[in-house]
Design a protein around this motif. Structure first.
Motif, PDB file in Angstrom:
ATOM      1  N   GLN A  33       0.867  -1.178   0.000  1.00 34.07           N
ATOM      2  CA  GLN A  33       0.000   0.000   0.000  1.00 34.07           C
ATOM      3  C   GLN A  33       0.898   1.221   0.000  1.00 34.07           C
ATOM      4  N   LEU A  34       0.757   2.025  -1.021  1.00 37.65           N
ATOM      5  CA  LEU A  34       1.563   3.227  -1.168  1.00 37.65           C
ATOM      6  C   LEU A  34       0.694   4.404  -0.727  1.00 37.65           C
ATOM      7  N   ASP A  35       0.957   4.926   0.468  1.00 35.94           N
ATOM      8  CA  ASP A  35       0.090   5.990   0.986  1.00 35.94           C
ATOM      9  C   ASP A  35       0.078   7.177   0.030  1.00 35.94           C
ATOM     10  N   PHE A  36       1.266   7.691  -0.297  1.00 37.40           N
ATOM     11  CA  PHE A  36       1.356   8.797  -1.250  1.00 37.40           C
ATOM     12  C   PHE A  36       2.660   8.702  -2.039  1.00 37.40           C
ATOM     13  N   LEU A  37       2.564   8.982  -3.325  1.00 39.16           N
ATOM     14  CA  LEU A  37       3.739   9.145  -4.181  1.00 39.16           C
ATOM     15  C   LEU A  37       3.690  10.577  -4.703  1.00 39.16           C
ATOM     16  N   VAL A  38       4.686  11.375  -4.337  1.00 37.08           N
ATOM     17  CA  VAL A  38       4.660  12.808  -4.595  1.00 37.08           C
ATOM     18  C   VAL A  38       5.752  13.178  -5.592  1.00 37.08           C
ATOM     19  N   ILE A  70      13.877  17.312  -6.187  1.00 38.64           N
ATOM     20  CA  ILE A  70      14.057  16.191  -5.266  1.00 38.64           C
ATOM     21  C   ILE A  70      13.823  14.877  -6.003  1.00 38.64           C
ATOM     22  N   GLY A  71      12.719  14.775  -6.726  1.00 39.43           N
ATOM     23  CA  GLY A  71      12.373  13.559  -7.447  1.00 39.43           C
ATOM     24  C   GLY A  71      11.049  13.010  -6.960  1.00 39.43           C
ATOM     25  N   LEU A  72      10.948  11.690  -6.894  1.00 42.59           N
ATOM     26  CA  LEU A  72       9.738  11.039  -6.406  1.00 42.59           C
ATOM     27  C   LEU A  72       9.878  10.821  -4.905  1.00 42.59           C
ATOM     28  N   LEU A  73       8.842  11.191  -4.174  1.00 34.30           N
ATOM     29  CA  LEU A  73       8.850  11.087  -2.722  1.00 34.30           C
ATOM     30  C   LEU A  73       7.774  10.097  -2.287  1.00 34.30           C
ATOM     31  N   VAL A  74       8.194   8.994  -1.680  1.00 39.21           N
ATOM     32  CA  VAL A  74       7.262   7.994  -1.160  1.00 39.21           C
ATOM     33  C   VAL A  74       6.982   8.328   0.302  1.00 39.21           C
ATOM     34  N   ILE A  75       5.709   8.592   0.602  1.00 43.66           N
ATOM     35  CA  ILE A  75       5.328   8.977   1.965  1.00 43.66           C
ATOM     36  C   ILE A  75       4.552   7.859   2.637  1.00 43.66           C
ATOM     37  N   GLU A  76       5.009   7.477   3.806  1.00 42.39           N
ATOM     38  CA  GLU A  76       4.320   6.532   4.668  1.00 42.39           C
ATOM     39  C   GLU A  76       3.673   7.330   5.792  1.00 42.39           C
ATOM     40  N   VAL A  77       2.349   7.221   5.941  1.00 41.64           N
ATOM     41  CA  VAL A  77       1.617   7.981   6.955  1.00 41.64           C
ATOM     42  C   VAL A  77       1.362   7.098   8.170  1.00 41.64           C
ATOM     43  N   LYS A  78       1.717   7.613   9.350  1.00 43.62           N
ATOM     44  CA  LYS A  78       1.481   6.891  10.591  1.00 43.62           C
ATOM     45  C   LYS A  78       0.604   7.738  11.507  1.00 43.62           C
ATOM     46  N   THR A  79      -0.467   7.135  12.008  1.00 41.92           N
ATOM     47  CA  THR A  79      -1.409   7.872  12.855  1.00 41.92           C
ATOM     48  C   THR A  79      -1.394   7.350  14.291  1.00 41.92           C
ATOM     49  N   LEU A  88      11.387   1.690   7.630  1.00 41.05           N
ATOM     50  CA  LEU A  88      11.662   0.514   6.805  1.00 41.05           C
ATOM     51  C   LEU A  88      10.528   0.259   5.825  1.00 41.05           C
ATOM     52  N   GLN A  89       9.291   0.438   6.279  1.00 40.83           N
ATOM     53  CA  GLN A  89       8.142   0.262   5.394  1.00 40.83           C
ATOM     54  C   GLN A  89       8.211   1.237   4.230  1.00 40.83           C
ATOM     55  N   ALA A  90       8.573   2.486   4.518  1.00 42.34           N
ATOM     56  CA  ALA A  90       8.669   3.499   3.461  1.00 42.34           C
ATOM     57  C   ALA A  90       9.776   3.156   2.469  1.00 42.34           C
ATOM     58  N   VAL A  91      10.917   2.684   2.976  1.00 40.89           N
ATOM     59  CA  VAL A  91      12.040   2.322   2.105  1.00 40.89           C
ATOM     60  C   VAL A  91      11.670   1.127   1.231  1.00 40.89           C
ATOM     61  N   HIS A 118      13.367   7.476 -14.317  1.00 41.08           N
ATOM     62  CA  HIS A 118      14.138   8.668 -14.679  1.00 41.08           C
ATOM     63  C   HIS A 118      14.370   9.618 -13.514  1.00 41.08           C
ATOM     64  N   TRP A 119      13.933   9.240 -12.313  1.00 41.11           N
ATOM     65  CA  TRP A 119      13.965  10.189 -11.207  1.00 41.11           C
ATOM     66  C   TRP A 119      14.529   9.552  -9.944  1.00 41.11           C
ATOM     67  N   PRO A 120      15.224  10.330  -9.122  1.00 40.65           N
ATOM     68  CA  PRO A 120      15.615   9.828  -7.800  1.00 40.65           C
ATOM     69  C   PRO A 120      14.362   9.545  -6.969  1.00 40.65           C
ATOM     70  N   ILE A 121      14.471   8.619  -6.021  1.00 46.73           N
ATOM     71  CA  ILE A 121      13.346   8.280  -5.151  1.00 46.73           C
ATOM     72  C   ILE A 121      13.773   8.449  -3.701  1.00 46.73           C
ATOM     73  N   ARG A 122      12.987   9.197  -2.932  1.00 46.65           N
ATOM     74  CA  ARG A 122      13.231   9.400  -1.514  1.00 46.65           C
ATOM     75  C   ARG A 122      12.066   8.823  -0.711  1.00 46.65           C
ATOM     76  N   SER A 123      12.342   8.502   0.545  1.00 46.72           N
ATOM     77  CA  SER A 123      11.314   7.961   1.448  1.00 46.72           C
ATOM     78  C   SER A 123      11.134   8.897   2.631  1.00 46.72           C
ATOM     79  N   LEU A 124       9.889   8.989   3.113  1.00 47.59           N
ATOM     80  CA  LEU A 124       9.589   9.890   4.228  1.00 47.59           C
ATOM     81  C   LEU A 124       8.422   9.325   5.032  1.00 47.59           C
TER      82      LEU A 124
END
Length: 199
Positions: free
Chosen positions: A46-51, A56-65, A94-97, A114-120
């Motif tokens: 489950q990919l919460d958000f791909l920004v 920066i590039g593509l940012l994968v966001i893991e949301v924790k509540t 780790l889940q985000a990575v 074509h883009w760098p990928i970061r995790s947050l």
């Protein structure tokens, strides 16, 4: 808290993040996707958000509540303290990575990497207390939602001037649609895809 209450709390947190991303669209970000139940190489995620973030590039966001006091570390589990109990959850960084790794695989399969990928990792609620364990750095940055704009400014790569075009956006969207459709029942593909992809 019941399972239904937990799901609602989680959905509310993701809605807060989506509202924040919409506010940043056209300013600090080019756009974003919100998905569920992607599949790649036989693995579901489950990919919460791909920004899409210029410079920066593509940012994968893991949301924790999660509520309570959270001890952030590089260990497999993060400890949470509540007034009446202590429990452990999987390391959100780790889940985000891992989600970022699957995004990379998806893009490589379509020759669209074509883009760098970061995790947050983002915690929407400031009532959650984040405590970083000394010398045990998490695998990705962990922030509160109100820190997102500042995090983007801090991590801009001025040596990488790539922005995202409408064509880039369409390419990424088509990759996500393809992996969502792999899980959709016959006859419900379009409906499920519309529910799972947010722009």
């Amino acid at each position: 808290m019941s399972n239904d209450q937990q799901k609602k709390f989680g959905a509310d947190g993701e809605d807060d993040v989506r509202a924040a991303l919409r506010a940043l669209s056209g300013q600090q970000i080019s756009g974003f996707f919100r998905t569920e139940n992607l599949v790649c190489a036989g693995r579901q995620v489950q990919l919460d958000f791909l920004v899409l973030v210029p410079h920066i590039g593509l940012l994968v966001i893991e949301v924790k509540t999660w509520k309570g006091r959270i001890y952030i570390s590089g260990q497999d589990k993060w400890k949470r303290e509540l007034p009446n109990c202590i429990n452990h959850f999987g390391n959100g960084a780790l889940q985000a990575v891992r989600a970022s790794g699957l995004v990379l695989q998806m893009l490589e399969q379509e020759r669209c990497n074509h883009w760098p990928i970061r995790s947050l990792v983002i915690f929407p609620s400031e009532k959650t207390e984040l405590l970083f364990v000394n010398n045990e750095h998490p695998q990705a940055d962990v922030i509160y939602l109100h820190q997102l704009s500042g995090w983007i400014n801090k991590n801009l790569n001025t040596h990488w001037s790539k922005s995202f075009s409408a064509q880039d956006f369409s390419k990424i969207k088509s990759v996500l649609f393809k992996v969502v459709l792999l899980l959709a029942p016959i006859g419900k593909k379009l409906l499920i895809s519309k529910r799972q992809l947010y722009i």
